[in-house]
Design an enzyme around this catalytic site. Structure first.
Site, PDB file in Angstrom:
ATOM      1  N   HIS A 249      36.436 -23.197  10.557  1.00 54.48           N
ATOM      2  CA  HIS A 249      36.402 -21.894  11.212  1.00 54.48           C
ATOM      3  C   HIS A 249      35.057 -21.617  11.882  1.00 54.48           C
ATOM      4  CE1 HIS A 249      37.980 -17.835  11.747  1.00 54.48           C
ATOM      5  NE2 HIS A 249      36.890 -17.317  11.219  1.00 54.48           N
TER       6      HIS A 249
ATOM      7  N   ASP B  71      40.369 -25.582  10.820  1.00 53.74           N
ATOM      8  CA  ASP B  71      40.559 -24.175  10.499  1.00 53.74           C
ATOM      9  C   ASP B  71      42.020 -23.900  10.172  1.00 53.74           C
ATOM     10  OD1 ASP B  71      40.066 -21.498  10.145  1.00 53.74           O
ATOM     11  OD2 ASP B  71      39.833 -21.029  12.271  1.00 53.74           O
TER      12      ASP B  71
ATOM     13  N   SER C  68      36.065 -15.495  15.074  1.00 50.95           N
ATOM     14  CA  SER C  68      37.030 -14.874  14.187  1.00 50.95           C
ATOM     15  C   SER C  68      37.511 -13.534  14.753  1.00 50.95           C
ATOM     16  CB  SER C  68      36.404 -14.717  12.798  1.00 50.95           C
ATOM     17  OG  SER C  68      37.392 -14.485  11.822  1.00 50.95           O
TER      18      SER C  68
END
Length: 459
Positions: free
Chosen positions: A435, A375, A164
């Site tokens: 994610h 994601d 991230s």
């Protein structure tokens, strides 16, 4: 008037000296397999680190045994907590052994980065970092303290793995390490940088959301068109250098998509936000903060399969783990995410880091990208878009190569991903993952760790 005796002054100075020594020292388990401590990366700025040595470690193997530095995102999310106990560490948040721990192939170094995150702390809020480069400088100072006087660690090449927003830290840290090694300030061998579902180009990601969610029928054409229009505004703000305004507009766009998709989960487009039992409570605790809302969604996806997992992790980190570590100041309460850290970086949040990836590639540093198919926030579509903006001279050859399908345990269970590699650039497309790739597809995650680090351990 209160008079201080010379004895009391001496004791006070002694206490401060001992405290400084205490925070600089490392501690660990009796068998030496775990070490942890605080590094004062700047005056009154203290970064917590935790190193696990692998029980599978192979000395004098065909390749050197690697060390993985894990960088969490957020910004402000705790790697010592989330990455360690919810994704890749030796134990889960119930302190049960994790079969898919990355310790099978590398030593693991977790940090709470930037300072102010997790167990890391600053003695004044003015010491919080406001740029990715400042975060990289602090991390480089931490590595100097860990590596420069430790010949054993110097033998183990360091691979930075990030998730991230951690990807932005990773590429700026990679360049900082290269510079520090070249100048002789840091005794370390950088093995490579691996960025998973990483926020490298905010512009490309926000433009991917409308088309992606239209394709999977989560937005209708009207909402997708409005999403694209809001993304255009963000692009204009980024180009004008209005990064703080772009951060606010990003929050507006996320909220618009949530409202028009019946509350989709931004970390897995197959899920609704309200499928997470923590979702409603977290949303109700926020008033008028787009960035706060997006920040608190960060770790909820990891909790979708186990009710109260987030609460369990918080109790663990502020209870059993804090007691085990012994050196965490009593006034420090561990949190999954820090609003203060996010706010401090809000003017850097929407800045792209494509140029940093380009520079790493041009310097010959191994760069690996891995991306979860499901994601949204750091979508594969957005990642592919920013990759095509690279000026790296090998990009055309990389793009023209056919992808190799990936499986787990042979071909059983179908295709689990694809892989493409050219020179020092490598890309993993991970199927059925959102994610948090290590959580959703631990088998493929283990494979990419072994291949990226060239670990001498066998499957």
């Amino acid at each position: 008037m209160v008079k201080c005796s010379s004895t009391s002054v001496f004791l006070s100075l002694l206490f401060l000296a001992l405290l400084s020594f205490y925070l600089a020292e490392s501690y660990g388990t009796a068998d030496g397999m775990e070490q942890w401590g605080y590094a004062q990366v700047r005056p009154k700025a203290h970064m917590f680190w935790w190193l696990y040595k692998s029980p599978q470690r192979i000395e004098n193997g065909p390749t050197p045994w690697p060390t993985v530095l894990w960088l969490q995102g957020g910004p402000g999310a705790s790697g010592v907590g989330i990455g360690n106990f919810e994704e890749i560490g030796p134990l889960d948040y119930n302190l049960k052994p994790r079969n898919s721990t990355w310790l099978q192939f590398a030593d693991l170094l977790f940090v709470d980065n930037p300072v102010g995150t997790g167990y890391s702390f600053v003695e004044s809020s003015s010491l919080l970092v406001t740029t990715d480069e400042a975060a990289a400088s602090d991390l480089t100072e931490l590595l100097k303290q860990l590596y420069n006087k430790n010949p054993e660690m110097q033998k183990s090449p360091l691979y930075i793995f990030a998730e991230s927003y951690g990807g932005k830290y990773a590429v700026t840290l990679g360049l900082s390490i290269v510079k520090a090694v070249k100048s002789g300030e840091l005794k370390l061998k950088l093995g490579g940088v691996a960025i998973g579902d990483s926020w490298i180009s905010p512009e490309d990601f926000v433009f991917s959301w409308g088309p992606l969610l239209l394709d999977v029928s989560r937005l209708d054409s009207n909402a997708a068109e409005k999403s694209n229009s809001m993304a255009e505004k963000i692009k204009e703000q980024i180009e004008a250098g209005e990064y703080g305004k772009a951060t606010n507009s990003w929050g507006d766009l996320e909220n618009y998509i949530i409202s028009n998709s019946n509350s989709i989960d931004f970390y897995n487009f197959l899920l609704d936000s309200d499928m997470d039992p923590l979702g409603a409570a977290a949303s109700n605790s926020i008033t008028g903060s787009n960035t706060g809302l997006s920040l608190r969604r960060y770790s909820r996806y990891l909790s979708t399969k186990v009710a109260s997992a987030s609460d369990t992790l918080s109790k663990l980190m502020n209870g059993v783990i804090k007691d085990k570590l012994k050196i965490i100041p009593k006034n420090i309460t561990w949190q999954e995410e820090s609003n203060e850290v996010f706010t401090a970086l809000s003017n850097d949040f929407m800045k792209p880091r494509i140029n940093e990836v380009d520079e790493l590639l041009s310097l010959g540093v191994n760069v690996t990208i891995y991306s979860g198919q499901l994601d949204i926030i750091c979508s594969t579509k957005g990642t592919e878009a920013w990759v095509q903006k690279l000026k790296w001279d090998g990009l055309k050859n990389f793009t023209n190569l056919a992808r190799t399908p990936l499986y787990c345990n042979g071909s059983d269970g179908g295709t689990k991903g694809f892989y493409r590699s050219y020179r020092n650039f490598h890309f993993y497309w991970v199927m059925h993952a959102g994610h948090f790739v290590p959580y959703d597809q631990p088998c493929i995650a283990l494979r990419l760790v072994k291949e990226t680090t060239q670990s001498p351990a066998s499957y």
